[in-house]
Design a protein around this motif. Structure first.
Motif, PDB file in Angstrom:
ATOM      1  N   LEU A   1      -7.751  36.584 -52.666  1.00  0.00           N
ATOM      2  CA  LEU A   1      -6.938  35.748 -51.789  1.00  0.00           C
ATOM      3  C   LEU A   1      -7.444  34.316 -51.861  1.00  0.00           C
ATOM      4  CD1 LEU A   1      -4.813  35.432 -49.484  1.00  0.00           C
ATOM      5  CD2 LEU A   1      -6.672  35.950 -47.884  1.00  0.00           C
ATOM      6  N   ASP A   2      -6.531  33.381 -52.143  1.00  0.00           N
ATOM      7  CA  ASP A   2      -6.942  31.982 -52.270  1.00  0.00           C
ATOM      8  C   ASP A   2      -5.906  31.069 -51.614  1.00  0.00           C
ATOM      9  OD1 ASP A   2      -7.998  29.552 -52.911  1.00  0.00           O
ATOM     10  OD2 ASP A   2      -7.749  29.730 -55.077  1.00  0.00           O
ATOM     11  N   ILE A   3      -6.280  30.514 -50.444  1.00  0.00           N
ATOM     12  CA  ILE A   3      -5.438  29.504 -49.791  1.00  0.00           C
ATOM     13  C   ILE A   3      -6.239  28.221 -49.568  1.00  0.00           C
ATOM     14  CG2 ILE A   3      -4.042  31.248 -48.604  1.00  0.00           C
ATOM     15  CD1 ILE A   3      -5.601  30.331 -46.025  1.00  0.00           C
ATOM     16  N   MET A   4      -7.406  28.135 -50.206  1.00  0.00           N
ATOM     17  CA  MET A   4      -8.342  27.053 -49.919  1.00  0.00           C
ATOM     18  C   MET A   4      -7.726  25.679 -50.102  1.00  0.00           C
ATOM     19  SD  MET A   4     -12.185  26.478 -51.434  1.00  0.00           S
ATOM     20  CE  MET A   4     -12.664  28.129 -50.944  1.00  0.00           C
ATOM     21  N   GLU A   5      -6.886  25.544 -51.109  1.00  0.00           N
ATOM     22  CA  GLU A   5      -6.302  24.242 -51.417  1.00  0.00           C
ATOM     23  C   GLU A   5      -5.393  23.737 -50.308  1.00  0.00           C
ATOM     24  OE1 GLU A   5      -3.395  22.462 -54.893  1.00  0.00           O
ATOM     25  OE2 GLU A   5      -4.895  23.953 -55.471  1.00  0.00           O
TER      26      GLU A   5
ATOM     27  N   LYS B   1     -16.831  34.743 -48.076  1.00  0.00           N
ATOM     28  CA  LYS B   1     -15.747  34.178 -48.874  1.00  0.00           C
ATOM     29  C   LYS B   1     -14.581  33.751 -47.987  1.00  0.00           C
ATOM     30  CE  LYS B   1     -16.576  36.613 -53.244  1.00  0.00           C
ATOM     31  NZ  LYS B   1     -16.004  37.544 -54.244  1.00  0.00           N
ATOM     32  N   PHE B   2     -14.261  34.577 -46.989  1.00  0.00           N
ATOM     33  CA  PHE B   2     -13.158  34.241 -46.096  1.00  0.00           C
ATOM     34  C   PHE B   2     -13.486  32.983 -45.292  1.00  0.00           C
ATOM     35  CE2 PHE B   2     -10.541  34.551 -42.289  1.00  0.00           C
ATOM     36  CZ  PHE B   2      -9.308  34.879 -42.826  1.00  0.00           C
ATOM     37  N   TYR B   3     -14.730  32.913 -44.788  1.00  0.00           N
ATOM     38  CA  TYR B   3     -15.145  31.749 -44.020  1.00  0.00           C
ATOM     39  C   TYR B   3     -15.079  30.486 -44.874  1.00  0.00           C
ATOM     40  CZ  TYR B   3     -18.039  28.463 -41.440  1.00  0.00           C
ATOM     41  OH  TYR B   3     -18.499  27.348 -40.791  1.00  0.00           O
ATOM     42  N   GLN B   4     -15.537  30.583 -46.119  1.00  0.00           N
ATOM     43  CA  GLN B   4     -15.495  29.430 -47.014  1.00  0.00           C
ATOM     44  C   GLN B   4     -14.057  28.968 -47.240  1.00  0.00           C
ATOM     45  OE1 GLN B   4     -16.885  30.209 -50.979  1.00  0.00           O
ATOM     46  NE2 GLN B   4     -17.130  28.048 -51.487  1.00  0.00           N
ATOM     47  N   MET B   5     -13.134  29.929 -47.299  1.00  0.00           N
ATOM     48  CA  MET B   5     -11.742  29.611 -47.572  1.00  0.00           C
ATOM     49  C   MET B   5     -11.100  28.817 -46.437  1.00  0.00           C
ATOM     50  SD  MET B   5      -8.765  32.282 -48.713  1.00  0.00           S
ATOM     51  CE  MET B   5      -8.864  33.180 -47.157  1.00  0.00           C
ATOM     52  N   ILE B   6     -11.475  29.123 -45.174  1.00  0.00           N
ATOM     53  CA  ILE B   6     -10.852  28.451 -44.030  1.00  0.00           C
ATOM     54  C   ILE B   6     -11.738  27.360 -43.430  1.00  0.00           C
ATOM     55  CG2 ILE B   6      -9.519  30.518 -43.469  1.00  0.00           C
ATOM     56  CD1 ILE B   6     -11.432  31.002 -41.129  1.00  0.00           C
ATOM     57  N   SER B   7     -12.958  27.199 -43.957  1.00  0.00           N
ATOM     58  CA  SER B   7     -13.934  26.305 -43.323  1.00  0.00           C
ATOM     59  C   SER B   7     -13.575  24.827 -43.446  1.00  0.00           C
ATOM     60  CB  SER B   7     -15.331  26.546 -43.918  1.00  0.00           C
ATOM     61  OG  SER B   7     -15.340  26.268 -45.312  1.00  0.00           O
ATOM     62  N   ARG B   8     -12.633  24.488 -44.339  1.00  0.00           N
ATOM     63  CA  ARG B   8     -12.256  23.087 -44.498  1.00  0.00           C
ATOM     64  C   ARG B   8     -11.425  22.583 -43.333  1.00  0.00           C
ATOM     65  NH1 ARG B   8     -10.011  22.749 -50.628  1.00  0.00           N
ATOM     66  NH2 ARG B   8      -9.444  20.672 -49.884  1.00  0.00           N
ATOM     67  N   SER B   9     -10.927  23.520 -42.513  1.00  0.00           N
ATOM     68  CA  SER B   9     -10.083  23.121 -41.391  1.00  0.00           C
ATOM     69  C   SER B   9     -10.931  22.642 -40.217  1.00  0.00           C
ATOM     70  CB  SER B   9      -9.209  24.292 -40.945  1.00  0.00           C
ATOM     71  OG  SER B   9      -8.541  23.974 -39.749  1.00  0.00           O
ATOM     72  N   GLN B  10     -10.794  21.381 -39.855  1.00  0.00           N
ATOM     73  CA  GLN B  10     -11.510  20.815 -38.721  1.00  0.00           C
ATOM     74  C   GLN B  10     -10.671  20.848 -37.440  1.00  0.00           C
ATOM     75  OE1 GLN B  10     -14.813  19.883 -39.076  1.00  0.00           O
ATOM     76  NE2 GLN B  10     -14.450  20.838 -41.074  1.00  0.00           N
ATOM     77  N   ASN B  11      -9.414  21.305 -37.551  1.00  0.00           N
ATOM     78  CA  ASN B  11      -8.513  21.304 -36.394  1.00  0.00           C
ATOM     79  C   ASN B  11      -8.154  22.709 -35.929  1.00  0.00           C
ATOM     80  OD1 ASN B  11      -8.231  18.421 -36.361  1.00  0.00           O
ATOM     81  ND2 ASN B  11      -6.874  18.607 -38.144  1.00  0.00           N
TER      82      ASN B  11
ATOM     83  N   GLU C   1     -22.543  31.964 -35.241  1.00  0.00           N
ATOM     84  CA  GLU C   1     -23.141  30.636 -35.401  1.00  0.00           C
ATOM     85  C   GLU C   1     -22.293  29.778 -36.338  1.00  0.00           C
ATOM     86  OE1 GLU C   1     -26.116  27.729 -34.636  1.00  0.00           O
ATOM     87  OE2 GLU C   1     -25.591  29.623 -33.673  1.00  0.00           O
ATOM     88  N   SER C   2     -21.818  30.361 -37.424  1.00  0.00           N
ATOM     89  CA  SER C   2     -20.986  29.603 -38.365  1.00  0.00           C
ATOM     90  C   SER C   2     -19.634  29.260 -37.745  1.00  0.00           C
ATOM     91  CB  SER C   2     -20.800  30.386 -39.661  1.00  0.00           C
ATOM     92  OG  SER C   2     -20.136  31.621 -39.424  1.00  0.00           O
ATOM     93  N   ILE C   3     -19.087  30.149 -36.919  1.00  0.00           N
ATOM     94  CA  ILE C   3     -17.820  29.866 -36.236  1.00  0.00           C
ATOM     95  C   ILE C   3     -17.996  28.703 -35.266  1.00  0.00           C
ATOM     96  CG2 ILE C   3     -16.137  30.761 -34.591  1.00  0.00           C
ATOM     97  CD1 ILE C   3     -16.427  33.496 -35.863  1.00  0.00           C
ATOM     98  N   ALA C   4     -19.072  28.746 -34.470  1.00  0.00           N
ATOM     99  CA  ALA C   4     -19.313  27.690 -33.477  1.00  0.00           C
ATOM    100  C   ALA C   4     -19.562  26.342 -34.145  1.00  0.00           C
ATOM    101  CB  ALA C   4     -20.490  28.076 -32.593  1.00  0.00           C
ATOM    102  N   ALA C   5     -20.314  26.357 -35.239  1.00  0.00           N
ATOM    103  CA  ALA C   5     -20.659  25.108 -35.918  1.00  0.00           C
ATOM    104  C   ALA C   5     -19.503  24.565 -36.747  1.00  0.00           C
ATOM    105  CB  ALA C   5     -21.879  25.327 -36.811  1.00  0.00           C
ATOM    106  N   GLY C   6     -18.701  25.460 -37.320  1.00  0.00           N
ATOM    107  CA  GLY C   6     -17.646  25.027 -38.234  1.00  0.00           C
ATOM    108  C   GLY C   6     -16.328  24.683 -37.574  1.00  0.00           C
ATOM    109  N   PHE C   7     -16.028  25.291 -36.416  1.00  0.00           N
ATOM    110  CA  PHE C   7     -14.734  25.084 -35.772  1.00  0.00           C
ATOM    111  C   PHE C   7     -14.946  24.579 -34.350  1.00  0.00           C
ATOM    112  CE2 PHE C   7     -14.147  28.899 -38.612  1.00  0.00           C
ATOM    113  CZ  PHE C   7     -13.602  28.183 -39.667  1.00  0.00           C
ATOM    114  N   THR C   8     -15.282  23.325 -34.231  1.00  0.00           N
ATOM    115  CA  THR C   8     -15.654  22.743 -32.935  1.00  0.00           C
ATOM    116  C   THR C   8     -14.455  22.538 -32.015  1.00  0.00           C
ATOM    117  OG1 THR C   8     -15.509  20.526 -33.904  1.00  0.00           O
ATOM    118  CG2 THR C   8     -17.682  21.589 -33.896  1.00  0.00           C
TER     119      THR C   8
END
Length: 419
Positions: free
Chosen positions: A256-260, A279-289, A310-317
């Motif tokens: 599954l690839d929606i990273m772009e 892998k899933f987290y990396q794919m959606i981690s670019r979203s700051q909103n 911890e990655s959810i809290a830090a990555g999706f503020t």
């Protein structure tokens, strides 16, 4: 009622559910009859709405529908949905479409005919804005960019079509914004079934019951993507980072690839899905909103894998709504709670379990601590029909522990949903 303009009466008749009700209401008086003939803009025939249709022979039903349609002028919306008990004459159905096509804006067509009716040929190059086709066959689509110059919404359900024809059909809709594909029968040209679709205007996409080897979708303006009950080896979404709402519901996909396209994600909703969390987290981690994250009944490829808070809290503020439900293993659950980052903007928290145990209570308590501005907590649970004394005791202990815990969080509204 005598002072109502005929145009208003036409709007009233157009809002009635079925054609039979329209005909009955139009018999009220001469004025209503005129409104039916000259100002009716929507007409619907559905065999599921009334046993009246099922009591008629196919020949009689054809005559009735033909008479009803041919008494109108300027229809903008036509819906004909008949069950498989009736097989209509192709000539009759073609007459309905030819009579209405010049003014038609919306067509919903679920009719079985002998032989098959090519709706695309009849309604192409007209003013059609929304087309719903079901239980139909599409073959030999012409490569014409302007075939459906006004079509904004296309829905195909239980339709037989080749991958090439589907691509050509989409290309023939230069302003299309919404696409629904449900349980398509893809004509196979080789052992591997591959679909590649491209549209610069597509905004909303819904796939249901699609089974393919490879699916590549290029959509520069896509904002909404929902996949349900699909089995795919590879799915790739190519776009310009406009995707806002991404939903997976009971989907099996190896790659599954929606990273772009994930930069603008606001909602990620995943249900009944097997994932590799990093892998899933990396794919959606670019979203700051990201505002809403729902990971429900997820299964991990690796038994030792966890969702890292911890990655959810830090990555999706900007997260305001968090929903989590997965198999809580003792060691893995404790590991997922490591770290001290807070989910400061989360106001709604949904938590669920498949098997209730002491670990779940600890998990709930830690998540409450991580959400200092929480306003609402919803707990979902499964209670088996056959309950032993031990099951009842576990449930009672859990309920007591939650009551005790919520005394520390009196500002939080608590709801329980059991099934």
């Amino acid at each position: 009622m005598d002072y109502l303009p005929v145009e208003v009466i036409g709007n009233i008749l157009s809002r009635l559910r079925g054609a039979r009700d329209v005909v009955i209401a139009s018999a009220t008086c001469r004025k209503w009859r005129e409104a039916y003939r000259r100002h009716l803009h929507t007409l619907s025939f559905n065999s599921a709405d009334s046993p009246f249709y099922r009591d008629l022979s196919t020949n009689r039903l054809e005559i009735l529908i033909t008479q009803t349609i041919f008494q109108t002028t300027g229809l903008q919306g036509l819906s004909v949905t008949m069950d498989d008990a009736n097989k209509f004459s192709a000539a009759t159905v073609i007459a309905w479409l030819m009579y209405t096509r010049d003014t038609l804006r919306r067509l919903s067509y679920n009719v079985r005919t002998t032989p098959n009716v090519n709706v695309l040929d009849i309604c192409g190059r007209q003013k059609l804005e929304a087309l719903v086709l079901a239980h139909n066959s599409i073959t030999g689509v012409e490569p014409s960019f302007q075939r459906f110059p006004c079509l904004k919404s296309l829905s195909l359900s239980y339709v037989s079509i080749s991958a090439l024809d589907l691509n050509l059909l989409l290309s023939a809709c230069p302003v299309i914004e919404s696409l629904e594909l449900v349980s398509l029968e893809i004509a196979m040209s080789d052992a591997q079934v591959t679909i590649e679709l491209s549209s610069p205007t597509l905004k909303s996409v819904y796939f249901d019951g699609i089974s393919l080897d490879k699916f590549i979708l290029e959509a520069d303006c896509i904002e909404f993507l929902h996949m349900k009950d699909c089995v795919l080896e590879l799915f790739e979404l190519i776009g310009n980072g406009t995707l806002k709402h991404f939903k997976l519901d009971d989907v099996s996909v190896i790659h599954l690839d929606i990273m772009e396209t994930s930069d603008s994600l606001e909602v990620v909703d995943v249900n009944h899905f097997t994932m590799v969390w990093p892998k899933f987290y990396q794919m959606i981690s670019r979203s700051q909103n990201l505002r809403k994250l729902r990971l429900w009944d997820v299964v991990f490829d690796d038994d030792d894998e966890i969702i890292d808070l911890e990655s959810i809290a830090a990555g999706f503020t900007q997260l305001t709504h968090l929903s989590l439900s997965y198999d809580l293993k003792d060691g893995a659950a404790h590991y997922s709670l490591q770290g001290n980052s807070l989910l400061e903007n989360v106001t709604v928290l949904e938590l669920g379990w498949t098997v209730i145990n002491d670990v779940f209570s600890i998990w709930v308590e830690e998540l409450l601590r991580r959400c200092p501005n929480l306003r609402k907590l919803i707990i979902y649970g499964v209670v088996s029909e056959t309950k032993t004394q031990g099951d009842c005791q576990i449930l009672a202990t859990f309920t007591w522990s939650i009551v005790q815990l919520m005394r520390k969080y009196i500002h939080v509204e608590v709801q329980f949903e059991y099934e």
